[in-house]
Design an enzyme around this catalytic site. Structure first.
Site, PDB file in Angstrom:
ATOM      1  N   SER A   1      28.164  26.220  -8.631  1.00  0.00           N
ATOM      2  CA  SER A   1      29.186  25.857  -9.610  1.00  0.00           C
ATOM      3  C   SER A   1      28.646  25.764 -11.025  1.00  0.00           C
ATOM      4  O   SER A   1      29.406  25.847 -11.988  1.00  0.00           O
ATOM      5  CB  SER A   1      29.840  24.533  -9.219  1.00  0.00           C
ATOM      6  OG  SER A   1      28.871  23.506  -9.112  1.00  0.00           O
TER       7      SER A   1
ATOM      8  N   ASP B   1      31.510  15.402 -15.231  1.00  0.00           N
ATOM      9  CA  ASP B   1      31.779  14.567 -14.063  1.00  0.00           C
ATOM     10  C   ASP B   1      30.432  14.025 -13.570  1.00  0.00           C
ATOM     11  O   ASP B   1      29.492  13.913 -14.354  1.00  0.00           O
ATOM     12  CB  ASP B   1      32.553  15.339 -12.984  1.00  0.00           C
ATOM     13  CG  ASP B   1      31.880  16.647 -12.597  1.00  0.00           C
ATOM     14  OD1 ASP B   1      30.633  16.705 -12.631  1.00  0.00           O
ATOM     15  OD2 ASP B   1      32.582  17.616 -12.255  1.00  0.00           O
TER      16      ASP B   1
ATOM     17  N   HIS C   1      28.276  17.846 -13.299  1.00  0.00           N
ATOM     18  CA  HIS C   1      28.455  19.064 -14.099  1.00  0.00           C
ATOM     19  C   HIS C   1      28.446  18.757 -15.598  1.00  0.00           C
ATOM     20  O   HIS C   1      29.033  17.767 -16.028  1.00  0.00           O
ATOM     21  CB  HIS C   1      29.778  19.751 -13.757  1.00  0.00           C
ATOM     22  CG  HIS C   1      29.854  20.223 -12.340  1.00  0.00           C
ATOM     23  ND1 HIS C   1      30.447  19.498 -11.342  1.00  0.00           N
ATOM     24  CD2 HIS C   1      29.400  21.356 -11.754  1.00  0.00           C
ATOM     25  CE1 HIS C   1      30.366  20.167 -10.197  1.00  0.00           C
ATOM     26  NE2 HIS C   1      29.724  21.292 -10.427  1.00  0.00           N
TER      27      HIS C   1
END
Length: 640
Positions: free
Chosen positions: A38, A305, A308
């Site tokens: 991600s 978050d 990330h």
């Protein structure tokens, strides 16, 4: 959502953290091909907050910043870096996105998928690329991986961007030192698989310190997680050093440590806990700069978050990655600065010789010369070098002695100061050159010839490389030295009758020069500081030209010369370098490419004040497809 909503995103984000930094420009790479989780995912999954678009693991663009606002998610580091490198927009999209496939959109070259472990990253290269729903386990899309899709061949001119490891921690696959080392080994296997298929340039994230993320920081797991992150990186670097490719490491953990230690330098908040708070996740939302806070602003926080980065963190990582790729484009201009100084010195001597044509001093006499001037050196962009604007000044002194009717010999010394601003952030490079030349000239009937041997000492006393780092500017300083030597010669035939007021001579020329710039280390151990190896730049030129002069009055003449030269040493220059913080992993990248053909022109005027004293002024210009060099000088000569 697939394996990335929070759990996978966390792992994917850790990788993103280790690899997030991008911005824009040209490059020598045909494209950019990305593998990871991600942290590098360009948009694989459908975005539930913005129907019809895909989701990236960072904050929304604002001004509301929350899901359902219709705002897209910001770009991540791999996409930002690709934009800086001028990669085709279509290549920057996700390779295996179910959402894009459903809309009939073409796949891109970004194989990173939120939630991927290092085993899945490797599989997306050598096996299949598979996207699943992390909540249900449903396979949303699968397709042959990169090498399966290309018939097992990797593009040798592409830049490969590789990250991974965070999800191995988050999924409980890393519990001790052996399992951490095994995860790092799988990421190194990915790089090796690409190299064995023909890849030459592979940029690899080092794993961020997961103990400093809001997901772990301040908990009992912080210490063990930090220790295992270090094991991962030590194993990764050791394995990567054994791969026969240009492996470019990104020391993301050190970069983030620098941001935590001095947040104001990068535009982050200085009065907030950046390790334990974030922008959008409820579990760590910052009360001031987070969504719903008193002053929502993702550029003030490093984390979006629990794992990330925000868009500001992503841009910081992209800029960092670009600074490493762009460094050789500037540093390979250092030998070209020296070559430019040498050419200016040679032009100055030739101007003096032209002014003296047919008017040497008497037999057994000396002629002293002194000249001062300035020069300008302009480099245009190339795929593998930066543009640059240089300027400088010089002082030359010397003298010649008339041996007989046909011969005279002489010596000259020159002091040159040259500065060069290069690259997108106007890096500042300075060079002092100390030149010495011995020459001989022949002039008999219609024939003439000259030859010169030059040696020089190079002192690069200030080398300041500058580059963007998010909202701030980074810089690294160093200094080095070097030397040069050159041999040049010309033979011409004057078609005018002896004693004529005008002269016109076709000629041929040959030049050889070698410049050596010693390697040096930038004076810091920051994540951006580099060490560069020695550089050698040879030049072998043959030329043809036409030289002429006209005596306007008994005291005044004008002169000029035009020539075309062919350069035989025109291979792209390369330089080997490594991060000061990762000394065991060096890599060699392309830099400046000399052009094969160039043209030069000189124009001048000389005037005799007395029988022994003369003044001279001249202008020189040299041009090829990427280089323009100009110079002006004024000088005096005195017979005694």
């Amino acid at each position: 959502m697939p394996k990335t909503s929070y759990f996978a995103p966390v792992a994917g984000c850790l990788l993103t953290l280790a690899c997030s930094q991008a911005l824009a420009a040209h490059s020598p790479y045909s494209t950019m091909i990305v593998f990871g989780d991600s942290l590098a995912d360009a948009g694989t999954f459908a975005d539930p907050g913005t129907p019809g678009s895909t989701y990236r693991f960072t904050n929304r663009t604002g001004p509301q910043y929350f899901d359902g606002s219709g705002e897209s998610t910001s770009l991540i580091s791999s996409t930002l870096l690709g934009g800086k490198l001028g990669v085709a927009a279509g290549d920057l999209h996700a390779s295996t996105s179910p959402e894009r496939a459903a809309q009939g959109l073409a796949d891109g070259s970004n194989w990173a998928v939120g939630g991927y472990t290092t085993a899945q990253v490797l599989d997306s290269i050598t096996g299949n690329s598979t996207v699943t729903n992390s909540d249900t386990g449903e396979v949303l899309r699968t397709r042959p991986g990169y090498l399966a899709a290309t018939g097992g061949r990797a593009d040798p001119t592409a830049l490969y961007f590789l990250s991974g490891g965070g999800n191995d921690f988050l999924d409980g696959l890393v519990l001790d030192a052996p399992s951490s080392a095994a995860a790092a080994g799988r990421l190194a296997d990915s790089a090796q698989a690409l190299q064995q298929a023909g890849a030459r340039y592979v940029m690899v994230w080092m794993l961020p310190n997961l103990g400093l993320t809001p997901a772990v920081n301040g908990t009992p797991l912080q210490g063990p997680t930090t220790a295992l992150s270090n094991v991962f990186n030590q194993t990764l670097v050791q394995r990567l050093s054994q791969i026969d490719a240009q492996i470019i490491p990104l020391n993301i953990p050190l970069l983030l440590n620098e941001a935590f230690a001095d947040p104001g330098r990068f535009g982050f908040a200085t009065n907030q806990n950046l390790n334990q708070t974030c922008f959008s996740a409820a579990a760590c939302r910052n009360p001031v700069y987070g969504v719903g806070g008193t002053n929502p602003d993702p550029t003030k926080l490093i984390y979006n978050d629990t794992v990330h980065p925000t868009e500001a963190g992503q841009r910081l990582i992209a800029d960092y990655a670009y600074s490493l790729l762009a460094a050789p484009w500037e540093i390979t201009l250092l030998p070209e600065m020296a070559q430019g100084t040498l050419r200016a010195h040679q032009d100055e001597l030739r101007n003096q010789w032209q002014a003296d044509n047919g008017n040497w001093q008497a037999l057994g006499q000396w002629r002293a010369i002194m000249a001062a001037g300035g020069q300008r050196l302009d480099f245009d962009d190339q795929n593998s070098s930066a543009s640059g604007d240089g300027s400088g000044y010089n002082l030359n002194i010397g003298g010649s002695y008339r041996l007989n009717e046909a011969w005279r010999v002489g010596v000259a010394a020159g002091l040159y100061r040259q500065t060069l601003e290069a690259g997108a952030s106007d890096s500042d490079y300075k060079l002092n050159s100390y030149m010495g030349t011995a020459f001989a000239q022949y002039q008999q009937n219609h024939w003439w010839a000259d030859a010169a041997l030059t040696g020089g000492k190079l002192d690069f006393d200030s080398l300041k490389r500058k580059f963007a780092l998010g909202v701030s500017e980074g810089s690294e300083k160093g200094d080095t030295d070097g030397w040069l030597w050159a041999l040049s010669g010309r033979v011409g035939y004057d078609i005018a009758a002896p004693g004529s007021d005008w002269h016109l001579s076709p000629f041929i020329s040959a030049d050889y020069a070698r410049v050596e710039v010693n390697g040096y280390s930038e004076k810091d151990s920051r994540s951006t500081a580099l060490t560069f190896d020695d550089q050698q730049r040879d030049s072998k030129r043959l030329g043809v030209g036409l030289q002429g002069s006209y005596r306007i009055t008994p005291q005044t003449q004008v002169f000029g010369e035009v020539a075309h030269e062919h350069e035989f040493e025109n291979d792209t220059q390369k330089v080997k370098l490594f991060l000061n913080s990762v000394p065991g992993l060096d890599f060699k990248l392309d830099g400046y490419t000399p052009r094969s053909n160039s043209d030069r022109l000189s124009l001048g005027v000389s005037h005799k004040l007395t029988q022994e004293l003369a003044l001279r002024a001249a202008y020189n210009v040299r041009k090829d497809d990427n280089l323009t060099q100009q110079g002006v000088s004024v000088g005096v000569s005195l017979d005694f």
